[in-house]
Design a protein around this motif. Structure first.
Motif, PDB file in Angstrom:
ATOM      1  N   UNK A  24     -25.320 -81.364   9.035  1.00 58.90           N
ATOM      2  CA  UNK A  24     -26.139 -82.477   8.579  1.00 58.90           C
ATOM      3  C   UNK A  24     -27.414 -82.517   9.420  1.00 58.90           C
ATOM      4  N   UNK A  25     -28.487 -83.091   8.873  1.00 54.27           N
ATOM      5  CA  UNK A  25     -29.742 -83.157   9.623  1.00 54.27           C
ATOM      6  C   UNK A  25     -29.601 -83.756  11.018  1.00 54.27           C
ATOM      7  N   UNK A  26     -28.768 -84.783  11.174  1.00 50.50           N
ATOM      8  CA  UNK A  26     -28.636 -85.418  12.492  1.00 50.50           C
ATOM      9  C   UNK A  26     -28.127 -84.435  13.541  1.00 50.50           C
ATOM     10  N   UNK A  27     -27.273 -83.495  13.136  1.00 48.06           N
ATOM     11  CA  UNK A  27     -26.742 -82.499  14.066  1.00 48.06           C
ATOM     12  C   UNK A  27     -27.836 -81.500  14.439  1.00 48.06           C
ATOM     13  N   UNK A  28     -28.596 -81.061  13.443  1.00 46.60           N
ATOM     14  CA  UNK A  28     -29.704 -80.133  13.693  1.00 46.60           C
ATOM     15  C   UNK A  28     -30.740 -80.803  14.593  1.00 46.60           C
ATOM     16  N   UNK A  29     -31.057 -82.065  14.316  1.00 44.14           N
ATOM     17  CA  UNK A  29     -32.035 -82.800  15.128  1.00 44.14           C
ATOM     18  C   UNK A  29     -31.557 -82.864  16.576  1.00 44.14           C
ATOM     19  N   UNK A  30     -30.301 -83.135  16.784  1.00 47.09           N
ATOM     20  CA  UNK A  30     -29.742 -83.190  18.131  1.00 47.09           C
ATOM     21  C   UNK A  30     -29.840 -81.819  18.809  1.00 47.09           C
ATOM     22  N   UNK A  31     -29.527 -80.756  18.074  1.00 47.23           N
ATOM     23  CA  UNK A  31     -29.618 -79.405  18.641  1.00 47.23           C
ATOM     24  C   UNK A  31     -31.057 -79.057  19.000  1.00 47.23           C
ATOM     25  N   UNK A  32     -32.002 -79.469  18.163  1.00 46.23           N
ATOM     26  CA  UNK A  32     -33.409 -79.191  18.446  1.00 46.23           C
ATOM     27  C   UNK A  32     -33.852 -79.910  19.719  1.00 46.23           C
ATOM     28  N   UNK A  33     -33.416 -81.145  19.885  1.00 43.67           N
ATOM     29  CA  UNK A  33     -33.766 -81.910  21.089  1.00 43.67           C
ATOM     30  C   UNK A  33     -33.172 -81.251  22.330  1.00 43.67           C
ATOM     31  N   UNK A  60     -36.937 -89.100   9.891  1.00 47.87           N
ATOM     32  CA  UNK A  60     -35.601 -88.710  10.357  1.00 47.87           C
ATOM     33  C   UNK A  60     -35.608 -88.383  11.849  1.00 47.87           C
ATOM     34  N   UNK A  61     -36.631 -87.643  12.275  1.00 47.43           N
ATOM     35  CA  UNK A  61     -36.678 -87.197  13.670  1.00 47.43           C
ATOM     36  C   UNK A  61     -37.005 -88.344  14.613  1.00 47.43           C
ATOM     37  N   UNK A  62     -38.109 -89.044  14.377  1.00 45.11           N
ATOM     38  CA  UNK A  62     -38.541 -90.053  15.359  1.00 45.11           C
ATOM     39  C   UNK A  62     -37.622 -91.263  15.408  1.00 45.11           C
TER      40      UNK A  62
END
Length: 87
Positions: A24-33, A60-62
């Motif tokens: 899910x996007x939230x997981x990808x966002x966390x990995x990117x951070x 989504x990101x901010x």
């Protein structure tokens, strides 16, 4: 660790081909951070991986838990500058 545009595109292409690794996007966002990506890099990558507009990806990101602290500090900085300009 800032990536150049080619490296970002290569990583995005890998994730797009993998369907975001099924995450899910939230997981990808966390990995990117956690990988030290900048806000701009994360927005661009989320946009590309999930075929979103930049505006939708930015939201989504901010607003994610990983980046919300940055948003708050940017808003506080902006408010401080605005307050000083009125003095």
């Amino acid at each position: 660790m800032v990536m150049d545009r080619r490296e970002i595109d290569d990583e995005c292409d890998r994730l797009v081909c993998a369907g975001g690794d099924g995450e899910e996007p939230r997981v990808i966002i966390s990995r990117l951070r956690m990988a030290g990506r900048s806000t701009v890099e994360a927005i661009y990558m989320v946009s590309k991986i999930y075929d979103l507009s930049l505006s939708a990806a930015k939201e989504m990101v901010v607003l994610s838990p990983e980046w919300i602290g940055d948003l708050r500090s940017h808003v506080a900085f902006h408010d401080d500058l605005e307050g000083r300009s009125k003095d």
